[in-house]
Design a protein around this motif. Structure first.
Motif, mmCIF file in Angstrom:
data_model
loop_
_atom_site.group_PDB
_atom_site.id
_atom_site.type_symbol
_atom_site.label_atom_id
_atom_site.label_comp_id
_atom_site.label_asym_id
_atom_site.label_seq_id
_atom_site.Cartn_x
_atom_site.Cartn_y
_atom_site.Cartn_z
ATOM 1 N N PHE A 16 0.835 -1.190 0.000
ATOM 2 C CA PHE A 16 0.000 0.000 0.000
ATOM 3 C C PHE A 16 0.872 1.242 0.000
ATOM 4 C CE2 PHE A 16 0.948 -0.925 4.415
ATOM 5 C CZ PHE A 16 1.254 0.314 4.936
ATOM 6 N N TYR B 220 -8.697 3.720 0.004
ATOM 7 C CA TYR B 220 -9.185 2.378 -0.319
ATOM 8 C C TYR B 220 -9.052 2.052 -1.807
ATOM 9 C CZ TYR B 220 -11.079 0.262 3.907
ATOM 10 O OH TYR B 220 -11.194 -0.370 5.120
ATOM 11 N N HIS B 221 -9.363 2.992 -2.677
ATOM 12 C CA HIS B 221 -9.469 2.688 -4.104
ATOM 13 C C HIS B 221 -8.211 3.000 -4.905
ATOM 14 C CE1 HIS B 221 -13.721 1.691 -3.871
ATOM 15 N NE2 HIS B 221 -13.895 2.758 -3.108
ATOM 16 N N ASN C 42 -4.675 1.384 -1.852
ATOM 17 C CA ASN C 42 -4.796 0.059 -1.234
ATOM 18 C C ASN C 42 -4.510 0.115 0.262
ATOM 19 O OD1 ASN C 42 -5.399 -2.736 -1.371
ATOM 20 N ND2 ASN C 42 -3.211 -3.233 -1.315
ATOM 21 N N THR D 11 -6.111 0.020 3.593
ATOM 22 C CA THR D 11 -7.399 -0.379 4.158
ATOM 23 C C THR D 11 -7.204 -0.859 5.589
ATOM 24 O OG1 THR D 11 -7.281 -2.719 3.532
ATOM 25 C CG2 THR D 11 -8.039 -1.167 1.842
ATOM 26 N N SER E 88 -4.586 -3.541 5.994
ATOM 27 C CA SER E 88 -3.183 -3.244 5.709
ATOM 28 C C SER E 88 -2.312 -3.341 6.954
ATOM 29 C CB SER E 88 -3.061 -1.845 5.086
ATOM 30 O OG SER E 88 -3.793 -1.764 3.891
#
Length: 295
Positions: free
Chosen positions: A153, A217-218, A221, A223, A226
């Motif tokens: 992420f 989130y979109h 990545n 979240t 994570s």
């Protein structure tokens, strides 16, 4: 004269005790419904939007109805100076409990970052833990933990939306202070305008936080899955957002009372308590901005 003085002293010492109320019980049901729906969503066992919507609607209805009852008690002269002191003590202890609430989460962030991650990487130990568990794990922050839980992420840059939100909340502390001074000087219209400005700043903060979460989130990545960084990030910023939402609702309620002619320059703790709470929310965000986004 003596009888009048005695009656006045009796009124001063009188302590108002409200009638038993159903609102605490109903509010518990509303909050329990919201908590159930959110927990099910986080565990990906979606119950649908109905429990959350019903719980949220019941919560808003109870809060505003309860506030209206308390305002009526105050405006009809049922509160004495002793009641006012009790409210001040109660609000002080409530804010202290909120400080401890966030202190626990900041402590979790410190423990994960400064203790757990170095231990898992083998730093400061005679025998490296990583040799037995995760040989490739390194002491790097931010981390999603051993085995790259949740995938790779990216973090959110502190110099875009987080910085804007910081400026918004710092500005809102100034506007609510202006509102407080205007109220003490008897300038009701100015107080109302400054309060609406503060509410607008709080609502804008929440809008940008939702935008930030969507981006996390979109696009990044980032979240709740994570690893430890995702968990602490959303735990701290999410609970703070909940407090901003509550503070904004409280300010809307207080502004409505101002527009109805409530509060006096010499007696307005209902307003003052909300101002205390909002300053607390602002201070917590400054800590979040430094320790979560920058460091």
């Amino acid at each position: 004269m003596a009888t009048h003085a005695a009656a006045s002293e009796s009124s001063h010492r009188r302590y108002f005790v409200p009638e038993p109320s159903v609102w605490p019980f109903m509010l518990t049901i509303a909050l329990g419904t919201i908590l159930y729906s959110v927990s099910m969503y986080l565990e990906e066992r979606h119950p649908g939007p109905i429990p959350f919507v019903l719980g949220g609607a019941l919560f808003v209805y109870i809060v505003f109805t309860w506030f209206r009852g308390v305002a009526k008690e105050s405006e009809t002269g049922q509160y004495s100076e002793q009641v006012d002191r009790t409210y001040r003590l109660g609000m002080s202890w409530f804010i202290f409990s909120e400080v401890m609430f966030f202190a626990a989460f900041f402590g979790a962030l410190y423990y994960a970052r400064e203790l757990s991650v170095p231990w898992l990487s083998g730093e400061g130990a005679r025998v490296s833990t990583s040799e037995f568990l995760w040989p490739a794990f390194e002491n790097i922050w931010p981390t999603n933990g051993p085995a790259a839980i949740g995938g790779q992420f990216k973090t959110i840059s502190p110099w875009h939306l987080p910085l804007i939100n910081t400026l918004l909340l710092l500005t809102s502390s100034v506007t609510i202070t202006f509102a407080h001074h205007a109220l003490k000087e008897g300038h009701r219209k100015a107080t109302i305008l400054w309060m609406w400005a503060t509410i607008a700043l709080g609502a804008t903060f929440l809008y940008f936080q939702v935008t930030e979460y969507i981006e996390a989130y979109h696009e990044l990545n980032l979240t709740l899955h994570s690893g430890i960084y995702g968990s602490t990030f959303f735990m701290l910023t999410g609970f703070h957002g909940m407090h901003v939402t509550l503070g904004t609702i409280m300010m809307i309620s207080v502004t409505g009372r101002l527009m109805a002619g409530h509060f006096k320059p010499e007696s307005h703790f209902g307003f003052e308590g909300v101002a205390w709470y909002w300053h607390f929310v602002d201070v917590v965000w400054v800590g979040l901005f430094i320790f979560v986004y920058i460091l």
